[in-house]
Design a protein around this motif. Structure first.
Motif, mmCIF file in Angstrom:
data_model
loop_
_atom_site.group_PDB
_atom_site.id
_atom_site.type_symbol
_atom_site.label_atom_id
_atom_site.label_comp_id
_atom_site.label_asym_id
_atom_site.label_seq_id
_atom_site.Cartn_x
_atom_site.Cartn_y
_atom_site.Cartn_z
ATOM 1 N N LEU A 77 31.499 25.953 -39.826
ATOM 2 C CA LEU A 77 30.886 26.694 -39.066
ATOM 3 C C LEU A 77 29.868 27.533 -39.756
ATOM 4 O O LEU A 77 28.844 27.993 -39.148
ATOM 5 C CB LEU A 77 31.645 27.571 -38.039
ATOM 6 N N ILE A 78 30.300 27.811 -40.813
ATOM 7 C CA ILE A 78 29.226 28.860 -41.729
ATOM 8 C C ILE A 78 28.523 28.008 -42.821
ATOM 9 O O ILE A 78 27.404 28.043 -43.059
ATOM 10 C CB ILE A 78 30.181 29.649 -42.491
ATOM 11 N N GLY A 79 29.237 27.081 -43.528
ATOM 12 C CA GLY A 79 28.764 26.321 -44.586
ATOM 13 C C GLY A 79 28.925 26.515 -45.787
ATOM 14 O O GLY A 79 30.207 27.178 -45.924
ATOM 15 N N PHE A 80 28.271 26.295 -46.921
ATOM 16 C CA PHE A 80 28.578 26.366 -48.504
ATOM 17 C C PHE A 80 28.080 27.924 -48.679
ATOM 18 O O PHE A 80 26.848 28.333 -48.510
ATOM 19 C CB PHE A 80 27.893 25.391 -49.172
ATOM 20 N N LEU A 81 28.942 28.464 -49.598
ATOM 21 C CA LEU A 81 28.488 29.808 -49.990
ATOM 22 C C LEU A 81 29.003 30.041 -51.359
ATOM 23 O O LEU A 81 30.067 29.336 -51.895
ATOM 24 C CB LEU A 81 29.434 31.054 -49.182
ATOM 25 N N LEU A 82 28.431 30.795 -52.122
ATOM 26 C CA LEU A 82 28.568 30.975 -53.557
ATOM 27 C C LEU A 82 29.606 32.417 -53.563
ATOM 28 O O LEU A 82 29.024 33.503 -53.006
ATOM 29 C CB LEU A 82 27.339 31.116 -54.502
ATOM 30 N N ARG A 117 35.681 10.689 -46.338
ATOM 31 C CA ARG A 117 35.548 10.553 -47.864
ATOM 32 C C ARG A 117 34.633 11.805 -48.694
ATOM 33 O O ARG A 117 35.155 12.250 -49.698
ATOM 34 C CB ARG A 117 34.975 9.237 -48.185
ATOM 35 N N ARG A 118 33.978 12.201 -48.091
ATOM 36 C CA ARG A 118 32.880 13.111 -48.726
ATOM 37 C C ARG A 118 33.625 14.459 -48.767
ATOM 38 O O ARG A 118 33.611 15.127 -49.652
ATOM 39 C CB ARG A 118 31.522 13.397 -47.955
ATOM 40 N N LEU A 119 34.477 14.683 -47.421
ATOM 41 C CA LEU A 119 35.264 16.117 -47.510
ATOM 42 C C LEU A 119 36.339 16.118 -48.444
ATOM 43 O O LEU A 119 36.504 17.170 -49.025
ATOM 44 C CB LEU A 119 35.783 16.185 -46.213
ATOM 45 N N MET A 120 36.931 14.951 -48.635
ATOM 46 C CA MET A 120 38.012 14.822 -49.795
ATOM 47 C C MET A 120 37.454 15.066 -51.335
ATOM 48 O O MET A 120 38.363 15.362 -51.922
ATOM 49 C CB MET A 120 38.601 13.536 -49.391
ATOM 50 N N GLY A 121 36.334 14.566 -51.244
ATOM 51 C CA GLY A 121 35.710 14.281 -52.687
ATOM 52 C C GLY A 121 35.149 15.944 -52.893
ATOM 53 O O GLY A 121 34.665 16.035 -54.124
ATOM 54 N N LEU A 122 34.999 16.897 -51.953
ATOM 55 C CA LEU A 122 34.451 18.297 -52.153
ATOM 56 C C LEU A 122 35.014 19.109 -53.174
ATOM 57 O O LEU A 122 34.043 19.718 -54.079
ATOM 58 C CB LEU A 122 34.352 18.978 -50.777
ATOM 59 N N LEU A 178 23.205 22.122 -50.346
ATOM 60 C CA LEU A 178 24.315 21.409 -49.694
ATOM 61 C C LEU A 178 24.364 21.665 -48.392
ATOM 62 O O LEU A 178 25.015 20.320 -47.689
ATOM 63 C CB LEU A 178 25.606 22.475 -50.429
ATOM 64 N N ASP A 179 24.267 22.442 -47.718
ATOM 65 C CA ASP A 179 24.135 22.566 -46.304
ATOM 66 C C ASP A 179 23.253 21.408 -45.490
ATOM 67 O O ASP A 179 23.672 20.817 -44.584
ATOM 68 C CB ASP A 179 23.736 23.906 -45.814
ATOM 69 N N ALA A 180 21.997 21.343 -46.121
ATOM 70 C CA ALA A 180 21.084 20.378 -45.677
ATOM 71 C C ALA A 180 21.548 19.057 -45.947
ATOM 72 O O ALA A 180 21.433 18.111 -45.023
ATOM 73 C CB ALA A 180 19.907 20.464 -46.284
ATOM 74 N N PHE A 181 22.296 18.693 -47.118
ATOM 75 C CA PHE A 181 22.607 17.355 -47.689
ATOM 76 C C PHE A 181 23.970 16.959 -46.820
ATOM 77 O O PHE A 181 23.974 15.855 -46.426
ATOM 78 C CB PHE A 181 22.852 17.338 -49.105
ATOM 79 N N LEU A 182 24.979 17.780 -47.016
ATOM 80 C CA LEU A 182 26.389 17.442 -46.553
ATOM 81 C C LEU A 182 26.662 17.840 -44.789
ATOM 82 O O LEU A 182 27.211 17.425 -44.122
ATOM 83 C CB LEU A 182 27.235 17.872 -47.271
ATOM 84 N N GLY A 183 25.878 19.024 -44.503
ATOM 85 C CA GLY A 183 26.073 19.238 -43.208
ATOM 86 C C GLY A 183 27.205 20.248 -43.013
ATOM 87 O O GLY A 183 28.180 20.221 -44.092
#
Length: 781
Positions: free
Chosen positions: A438-443, A404-409, A482-487
């Protein structure tokens, strides 16, 4: 997979499509057509282990096609090792494993086998292991400590021993030692798992017993001469490398199996014809049941269900090695539900027929459990879309929440990107926040013209990561949050779904025994339905066997292949044994049907035939000169007749009329003379293709030649020469027939024959005779 939120022209934007992606380093499931995937099978190899001692043979072999070990309980075999040779001829092993400390007879046998450079299909590798590897106690230990997926983990050590003791004959010491040596070889060579981690063992999905007693002995030449099998080059250019297809043969016209395993079993029945009357009648009961008109609809329904029974051993092997594919789950699901359909149908059929009873009882509720698990857990649509194993909703709440989280991203990241853009330099027109497994969230921001050197990429408050496709990627305070919260949601979902797949595999493998039994019984039903279909179409009748009757009685017998090719076919009856005699000598003109009435094989028959053997001889001796051929035929028949009551049942077709005229065979009740009925109508010879008592008066070669279209002058000259030979007079050339350049014309005709390519499938001998030979013959004669 990558999600992003973006802002083109400093206006927020939704899901982006230019983000980078990364693969997940875990066992993944390939994707392929569910139906085609079943055919994707590596060439099978068989590895045989053999021991011989004091006149007894112990044999075990591993078949990579079904990951099963087959064993033969200790069987007597003389010093000539004929039984071992028969096993080798039948299974064609890739390797033969035995003890380095062997009996002299075995050493000599293996030495001769190793020296056969032109052995077909391929000379096996001979492997010698130290004799200690075949010790009785260490072999028992290997067997009892093996990791077998078909044994439930819930079994205690004692229960496991009892279970294996019910399958493996531990009282057959040679067989146990052969099994132990085979396990040692498999572990050392790592057959089928050469590229796997060392802790992955060779998959063993079951133990099966095989025996060669109560079987009819037939060599490969007999199969070829009788056209039981006939291999031809495949016409498709795409299958040239794969080899051969079945031509016009008995196997070819009877093979109507819906599954590959049914076809494999039918071929096995042909190569291992049984003498067991109980087994034969059990098969015939099923065929006769489906031949009844009221049961035709049931037969068709069962045949449709059998079409969904696929290669279960291959799927179980892949599960054991964690190589399961998406299509494997689909195929297994169809197979199990089709098996349940077979079970329900067979429960409505007469339980007096053993096969119906076996299917009704042995297709247990474990099948329903497997189908229910797969149906409730596996998301087939999602698995196909993502090319990996995925589970349905409501299986694991934690996975559902992460999905659900992934679909709402996308919408969430768009909002994050808007906030990031507000804090960036005004020269930056847009940005996006992306998620890369494997990398995470980036700007991600577009590269500005002023950003030339690497030092130009530095932006205060951001950690530069990499440049890709003119996009600069950074970590910001928000992306770190976001990395810490969503992983790493995507990889976490994969990990959890892979764990569920492993648990599901364990549930299936724990019930591997019932799946293997499904394949065995379904294959048997498939073969018998195929034979019933052929019997219905061709009008075959049920044979009746009697252990008291040593002979053959056939009423209106038909050649199953010739009747399909001939415009008209005349059936024939025959009886042999008892007061009908044991040796049938059949004479008659060429083309009258003697060879169709029977086929030949002699050399091995002389050495191996018993009173229970059927020997068919067709034109034996005509490959040499007349006197030698006649003498050989008479000697062979007299050899058998001298056996008296133990003489085999023999049918002989011959053109050696002197065999009868010179009374080369002893008179008595064992010999009966038959001929093919004919009638002369003027100058024509009419064939009735009917067997009757008596002896042919002549071979009628001239009539046969006339029917073949040879010139009358040629036939007349042939009769003249034949009469001269028969009377012992010299043969002189006819001067009137001599012509100029006759030798040149003869040489031209000979050259035409020498240039013939008899292996050319497009060659038509009738056209060659009429267009080339006959016109040339006129210039010669």
């Amino acid at each position: 997979m990558a999600f992003s939120g973006a802002t083109p022209g400093r206006t927020p934007q939704g899901l982006g499509s230019r983000a980078a992606s990364a693969s997940f380093p875990c066992p993944t499931l390939g994707l392929g057509s569910a139906e085609a995937e079943d055919d994707e099978e590596e060439p099978a190899e068989i590895h045989l282990c053999v021991l011989w001692n004091s006149g007894y043979l112990g044999i075990a072999y591993y078949d990579t096609s079904d990951s099963t070990i087959h064993f033969m309980p200790d069987a007597p075999d003389q010093e000539s090792l004929k039984l071992l040779q028969r096993v080798l001829d039948e299974i064609n092993p890739r390797s033969i494993v035995t003890s380095a400390k062997q009996d002299e007879n075995m050493t000599q046998f293996l030495g001769e086998l190793d020296s056969q450079e032109h052995r077909e299909p391929k000379r096996p590798e001979i492997v010698f292991l130290p004799s200690v590897d075949f010790g009785l106690e260490i072999s028992k230990q290997r067997l009892l400590s093996g990791n077998y997926s078909f044994i439930p983990d819930s079994m205690t050590a004692t229960e496991k021993i009892l279970f294996l003791s019910s399958i493996i004959p531990f009282d057959c010491l040679l067989t146990v030692r052969a099994l132990g040596g085979l396990l040692k070889f498999l572990g050392r060579r790592r057959i089928g798992v050469e590229l796997e981690d060392y802790n992955v063992s060779v998959p063993i999905l079951g133990f099966k017993k095989f025996v060669l007693t109560h079987l009819v002995s037939m060599d490969q030449d007999t199969y070829s001469v009788l056209q039981i099998f006939k291999s031809e080059s495949h016409p498709s250019v795409y299958k040239v490398a794969s080899g051969l297809k079945e031509g016009l043969s008995l196997f070819g016209i009877l093979n109507r199996c819906r599954s590959k395993w049914g076809e494999k079993l039918l071929r096995l029945w042909f190569t291992r014809p049984t003498q067991d009357l109980g087994e034969l009648n059990s098969r015939l009961d099923v065929i006769q049941f489906f031949l009844l008109p009221p049961n035709l609809e049931m037969a068709q329904m069962l045949h449709r269900l059998l079409g969904h029974i696929k290669n279960v051993p291959l799927i179980l092997k892949r599960m054991k090695l964690s190589h399961t594919k998406v299509s494997d789950w689909q195929v297994l699901y169809k197979t199990v539900y089709s098996a349940l359909g077979l079970r329900d149908a067979c429960r409505s059929l007469p339980q007096s027929i053993q096969l119906f009873q076996d299917i009704a009882q042995e297709f247990s509720d474990d099948l329903h459990h497997i189908a229910s698990l797969i149906g409730k857990v596996v998301d087939f649509e999602g698995s196909l879309a993502e090319n990996r194993f995925t589970v349905l909703p409501n299986i694991d709440p934690e996975i559902d929440e992460k999905k659900r989280r992934l679909m709402g991203l996308p919408s969430f990241l768009t909002e994050v990107a808007r906030k990031e853009l507000e804090t960036l330099d005004s020269r930056i027109p847009s940005c996006s926040v992306i998620y890369i497994p494997l990398i995470g969230f980036l700007l991600s921001i577009p590269r500005l013209p002023s950003m030339v050197e690497a030092s130009d990429f530095e932006i205060e408050g951001l950690d530069f990561m990499f440049l890709s496709e003119e996009k600069l990627h950074y970590r910001s305070a928000r992306t770190k949050e976001l990395d810490a919260f969503l992983g790493d949601l995507h990889c976490e979902i994969r990990d959890q779904e892979t764990l569920l797949m492993y648990q599901l595999q364990c549930q299936v493998l724990a019930r591997a025994a019932v799946l293997t039994r499904v394949l065995d019984l379904a294959s048997r039903l498939d073969v018998l339905l195929a034979l019933a279909s052929a019997a219905r179409e061709y009008g075959y009748s049920r044979p009746h066997y009697s252990p008291q009757l040593l002979g053959v009685r056939i009423q209106n017998g038909r050649h199953p292949l010739m009747e399909l090719c001939a415009r008209t076919f005349v059936p024939n009856s025959t009886e042999c044994g008892g007061d009908k005699g044991r040796v049938k000598v059949i004479t008659g003109p060429n083309s009258s049907g003697k060879s169709i009435y029977l086929k030949q094989q002699v050399a091995k028959a002389v050495n191996n035939a018993t009173e229970r053997s059927l020997v068919l001889i067709d034109e034996f001796g005509k490959g040499t000169n007349t006197v030698d051929g006649l003498a050989l035929l008479a000697a062979v028949l007299r050899h058998w007749l001298a056996l008296g009551a133990t003489c085999p049942q023999i049918f002989v077709a011959t053109n050696f009329l002197s065999l009868v005229q010179l009374q080369l065979l002893p008179q008595g009740p064992l010999v009966q003379y038959l001929t093919m009925e004919t009638c002369e109508d003027g100058n024509e010879l009419v064939f009735f293709y009917q067997v009757c008592k008596g002896v042919a008066k002549a071979s009628h070669a001239s009539h046969t030649a006339a029917q073949a279209g040879l010139p009358e002058k040629l036939i007349a000259r042939g009769k003249e020469v034949s009469d001269l030979i028969r009377s012992g007079k010299p043969i002189k050339p006819v001067k009137e027939l001599l012509k100029e350049n006759q030798m040149e014309n003869c040489q031209t005709l000979v050259n035409k024959f020498l240039k013939l390519d008899l292996e050319d499938p497009n060659l038509d001998l009738d056209i060659f005779m009429h267009q080339e030979v006959l016109p040339a013959a006129k210039s010669v004669l």
